[in-house]
Design an enzyme around this catalytic site. Structure first.
Site, PDB file in Angstrom:
ATOM      1  N   CYS A 122      -5.731  -2.630   2.516  1.00 22.72           N
ATOM      2  CA  CYS A 122      -5.617  -2.541   3.973  1.00 22.72           C
ATOM      3  C   CYS A 122      -6.961  -2.868   4.656  1.00 22.72           C
ATOM      4  O   CYS A 122      -7.516  -3.931   4.450  1.00 22.72           O
ATOM      5  CB  CYS A 122      -5.070  -1.174   4.377  1.00 22.72           C
ATOM      6  SG  CYS A 122      -4.262  -1.151   6.008  1.00 22.72           S
ATOM      7  N   LYS A 165      -9.043   3.542  -2.792  1.00 19.54           N
ATOM      8  CA  LYS A 165      -9.538   3.103  -1.493  1.00 19.54           C
ATOM      9  C   LYS A 165     -10.822   3.858  -1.145  1.00 19.54           C
ATOM     10  O   LYS A 165     -10.844   5.092  -1.128  1.00 19.54           O
ATOM     11  CB  LYS A 165      -8.454   3.360  -0.439  1.00 19.54           C
ATOM     12  CG  LYS A 165      -8.656   2.693   0.913  1.00 19.54           C
ATOM     13  CD  LYS A 165      -7.401   2.917   1.765  1.00 19.54           C
ATOM     14  CE  LYS A 165      -7.457   2.165   3.083  1.00 19.54           C
ATOM     15  NZ  LYS A 165      -6.205   2.359   3.856  1.00 19.54           N
ATOM     16  N   GLU A 183       0.843  -1.193   0.000  1.00 23.36           N
ATOM     17  CA  GLU A 183       0.000   0.000   0.000  1.00 23.36           C
ATOM     18  C   GLU A 183       0.887   1.254   0.000  1.00 23.36           C
ATOM     19  O   GLU A 183       1.885   1.325   0.717  1.00 23.36           O
ATOM     20  CB  GLU A 183      -0.883   0.009   1.254  1.00 23.36           C
ATOM     21  CG  GLU A 183      -1.787   1.230   1.360  1.00 23.36           C
ATOM     22  CD  GLU A 183      -2.653   1.224   2.606  1.00 23.36           C
ATOM     23  OE1 GLU A 183      -3.658   1.958   2.637  1.00 23.36           O
ATOM     24  OE2 GLU A 183      -2.336   0.469   3.563  1.00 23.36           O
TER      25      GLU A 183
END
Length: 357
Positions: free
Chosen positions: A193, A155, A43
């Site tokens: 994540c 995200k 990430e």
């Protein structure tokens, strides 16, 4: 069916975005020499994860030093030439208007990644921090050796104080992408994540029949592995998860030397790990194929100390037979035979949940 060689690289962001891109190139070239077909980076690998930085922010207050930190971070981010809202397929297919006098949109990062993938024959998935307009997005791109970038995630829910500096991405980017590698059809999706902790987000990817789950992360807790095993077992898919291994001394100078966050407290050292890594690989029955690696830093790619599969310190490698994903569906398909989709319904704004063709 032939097996595909999959890899996870526990790489850390370097002092500049250009040097990180150079390191990515060297790692992918090394991967190609070991017959690796697809590699995942962590990430925010390009652009950086601003660990320990407070950006001068508290509820109801923003301090001037935080604005200076945000300027540094914004300039470290990459410009892929997309729009703040996300142009979807128009961006993927390079149909957006070009700036006058330029052959591409953005800062050239997209073209650099496509060149690395094309020249090595390795499919690349990497986390990055993308700037578009005046905002930053935590993203991941899928880079195919023959077709270039075929998709991009943003995200949808930054975690905790990430929301100070990262905007929310569109759920439409959760669309899985399909490619064929050595005659093997790979349907891949990415959850970044703590997106992996959103049950309905997981279901949105399961519904698209993914057989390769990509989880770039910044979570270095030992509990992360149990979540990855859940994903593999629920989705009957291979799971790759990549994290960075970072010492305090590796943080950018604008964090370490700034007023807000990063300064040494009593008992702390520049050699302390602020992120211990924990990259891992899980199989489609939830079995651990490669245990998490802790406090293993990126090494110079010179071939020294490699294992039989071409592993080198921070690189995890498995040979994956994707027919194992089908075998796992004998008793569990959470988007089909085990879903009770006559009773339970999921819709996601702007996202087609049917498996891609």
């Amino acid at each position: 069916m032939p097996t595909l060689r999959l890899a996870v690289s526990q790489s850390r962001t370097l002092s500049t975005t250009s040097s990180t891109l150079t390191a990515l190139t060297a790692t992918v070239q090394h991967a190609a020499s070991k017959g690796i077909d697809l590699i995942l980076f962590p990430e925010a690998y390009l652009g950086g994860y601003p660990r320990t930085c407070d950006f001068g922010s508290a509820v109801g207050s923003r301090a001037p030093h935080g604005r200076n930190q945000f300027l540094h971070y914004f300039n470290d981010a990459v410009d892929l030439g997309d729009t703040p809202a996300g142009a979807g397929n128009a961006w993927v297919d390079k149909q957006l208007e070009l700036p006058k006098g330029k052959a591409y949109r953005g800062d050239g990062t997209r073209e650099a990644l496509e060149a690395v993938s094309r020249d090595t024959g390795v499919f690349i998935v990497t986390g990055l921090v993308e700037r578009a307009g005046g905002s930053l997005y935590c993203a991941a791109v899928y880079v195919c050796p023959t077709r270039g970038i075929i998709g991009k995630r943003r995200k949808v829910m930054p975690t905790g104080t990430e929301r100070v500096v990262w905007a929310q991405g569109s759920p439409s980017t959760l669309r899985a992408v399909v490619t064929e590698i050595k005659g093997v059809r790979v349907c891949m999706g990415s959850a970044i994540c703590w997106e992996n902790m959103i049950p309905m987000l997981r279901q949105s990817l399961y519904s698209q029949n993914v057989n390769l789950w990509l989880a770039p992360t910044a979570d270095a807790r030992e509990t992360w592995l149990s979540l990855m095993r859940t994903v593999g077992g629920e989705g009957r898919c291979f799971v790759l998860s990549a994290n960075q291994c970072v010492r305090r001394k590796h943080l950018p100078s604008w964090i370490r030397e700034g007023d807000g966050g990063g300064g040494l407290r009593k008992g702390e050292s520049e050699e302390d790990f602020v992120c211990r890594g924990g990259s891992c690989i899980v199989g489609p029955l939830g079995e651990v194929l490669k245990e998490p690696i802790w406090e293993v830093e990126e090494t110079t790619v010179d071939g020294e100390g490699e294992g039989e599969e071409g592993e080198r310190g921070n690189l995890l490698v498995v040979d994956a037979d994707f027919e194992e994903c089908i075998k796992g569906r004998l008793d569990l398909d959470v988007a089909g035979s085990y879903s009770r989709n006559d009773a339970f319904k999921l819709t996601v704004s702007g996202l087609d949940l049917s498996p891609p063709p």
